[in-house]
Write a protein that holds these residues in place. Structure first.
Motif, PDB file in Angstrom:
ATOM      1  N   ASP A 117       0.774  -1.283  -0.017  1.00 55.64           N
ATOM      2  CA  ASP A 117       0.042  -0.065  -0.075  1.00 55.64           C
ATOM      3  C   ASP A 117       0.758   1.193   0.154  1.00 55.64           C
ATOM      4  OD1 ASP A 117      -2.060  -1.595  -0.044  1.00 55.64           O
ATOM      5  OD2 ASP A 117      -2.719  -1.276   1.765  1.00 55.64           O
ATOM      6  N   LYS A 141       0.813   4.330  -2.751  1.00 51.76           N
ATOM      7  CA  LYS A 141       0.337   5.647  -2.361  1.00 51.76           C
ATOM      8  C   LYS A 141       1.317   6.837  -2.788  1.00 51.76           C
ATOM      9  CE  LYS A 141      -1.277   8.354   1.693  1.00 51.76           C
ATOM     10  NZ  LYS A 141      -1.660   8.374   3.032  1.00 51.76           N
ATOM     11  N   THR A 145      -8.218   4.879  -0.974  1.00 48.54           N
ATOM     12  CA  THR A 145      -9.115   3.863  -0.149  1.00 48.54           C
ATOM     13  C   THR A 145      -8.019   2.375  -0.321  1.00 48.54           C
ATOM     14  OG1 THR A 145     -10.029   3.201  -2.530  1.00 48.54           O
ATOM     15  CG2 THR A 145     -11.150   4.724  -0.888  1.00 48.54           C
ATOM     16  N   GLU A 146      -8.424   1.482   0.392  1.00 53.56           N
ATOM     17  CA  GLU A 146      -7.836   0.102   0.490  1.00 53.56           C
ATOM     18  C   GLU A 146      -7.714  -0.191  -1.028  1.00 53.56           C
ATOM     19  OE1 GLU A 146      -8.187  -4.183   2.301  1.00 53.56           O
ATOM     20  OE2 GLU A 146      -9.307  -2.561   3.074  1.00 53.56           O
ATOM     21  N   SER A 147      -8.767  -0.478  -1.801  1.00 57.34           N
ATOM     22  CA  SER A 147      -8.782  -1.029  -3.060  1.00 57.34           C
ATOM     23  C   SER A 147      -8.008  -0.088  -4.007  1.00 57.34           C
ATOM     24  CB  SER A 147     -10.014  -1.017  -3.675  1.00 57.34           C
ATOM     25  OG  SER A 147     -10.935   0.168  -3.587  1.00 57.34           O
ATOM     26  N   GLU A 187      -4.484  -0.968  -3.780  1.00 56.80           N
ATOM     27  CA  GLU A 187      -4.003  -2.473  -3.978  1.00 56.80           C
ATOM     28  C   GLU A 187      -3.928  -2.422  -5.700  1.00 56.80           C
ATOM     29  OE1 GLU A 187      -7.299  -4.613  -2.640  1.00 56.80           O
ATOM     30  OE2 GLU A 187      -6.414  -4.966  -0.617  1.00 56.80           O
TER      31      GLU A 187
END
Length: 304
Positions: free
Chosen positions: A3, A7, A34-36, A39
């Motif tokens: 992650d 970012k 966001t998390e997705s 990813e």
């Protein structure tokens, strides 16, 4: 890729991007990563459906933006009627959605910030086209209509309407089935109560008759020396009653059990069917609410 790396890549990629700066000015950074999103992979291209899963949006909502002037900023790759998006295009869409939903910005606000120029108009094929000079020197961004896209839109609308009607019919059927099962359960429960009541009445009648008979037998069980019947001095009514009850109650309970078994089986089966239908009904109601929400959201986004 973890992650943190993604970012950092996105921040470095968009540090000079006017829309990213616009998000920072509006204090929306916490909604972007966001998390997705984190990813995603730099070497992967995504379909509109896959991008929709990453962004938590319906793919039709994404395609709506591709039919607007925002396509120049988002810059997806087009293959015939289909689009592919790299991680940069997906993140641009993420910023567009966040600005619209969290800051109340419209597509015109975003286009102005992105610096879209009237001299660079996009056709439906994504090819730049020189702008026509307006009489008042106002530059307007236009896109030529695409017949395939119009047909796709109509098919999508038909599919959505058909899906809504199908779900509504399923909900009506499930509710009708539940009412029928409630009727079956109620009828069988009433039958069980009636059986119990009838058997209880028969038990009481038989008990009275047997108590009377047993009492008479006990009263005259001894004879005198000249053959006359002699009544005993002490007659134990409680003992006689217990002897009668022990025999009748066991018989009554057995008869009730045999008669109500079939009704209990029907009740249990109906309850199992009812539980399964209630579960399906809840699923259909959620699907209906989701479909209506996505449809209204797509309309709102398009009108914006």
């Amino acid at each position: 890729m973890d992650d943190l790396n993604m970012k950092e890549i996105l921040i470095n990629e968009f540090k000079d991007d006017p829309i990213y700066k616009f998000c920072l000015i509006n204090k929306l950074e916490s909604y972007l990563f966001t998390e997705s999103i984190l990813e995603m992979h730099t070497e992967t291209s995504y379909s509109t459906v896959e991008a929709g899963k990453i962004l938590g949006r319906n793919d039709s909502t994404i395609r709506n933006h591709f039919r607007s002037d925002l396509i120049e900023y988002i810059a997806p790759e087009r293959y015939g009627k289909y689009y592919r998006l790299d991680y940069i295009s997906v993140f641009k869409l993420q910023m567009v959605f966040v600005l619209m939903e969290k800051a109340g910005k419209g597509s015109v606000d975003i286009l102005v910030e992105a610096g879209i120029h009237a001299s660079e108009l996009f056709t439906s094929s994504g090819i730049k086209k020189p702008a026509r000079q307006e009489s008042n020197d106002l530059k307007v961004i236009r896109r030529e209509p695409d017949q395939d896209e119009m047909i796709d839109d109509r098919l999508n609308d038909l599919e959505k309407n058909l899906a809504i009607q199908t779900i509504q019919l399923n909900i009506i059927k499930y509710e009708k089935d539940l009412n029928e099962l409630d009727r079956i359960i109620g009828e069988n429960e009433s039958s069980i109560e009636l059986i119990k009541l009838n058997e209880q009445n028969q038990y009481l009648e038989q008990r009275q008759l047997q108590l009377l008979s047993a009492s008479l037998n006990k009263s005259f069980e001894k004879k005198g020396m000249f053959g006359f019947i002699k009544k005993p001095d002490n007659l134990d009514i409680n003992m006689i009653s217990k002897e009668v009850d022990d025999g009748l109650k066991a018989k009554k309970d057995q008869i009730i059990k045999e008669k109500i078994n079939i009704h209990q089986d029907r009740i249990e089966k109906a309850k199992e069917e009812k539980q399964a239908i209630q579960k399906n009904l809840e699923i259909e109601k959620k699907n209906f609410e989701k479909l209506i929400y996505n449809t209204s959201k797509a309309i709102t986004t398009t009108s914006t």
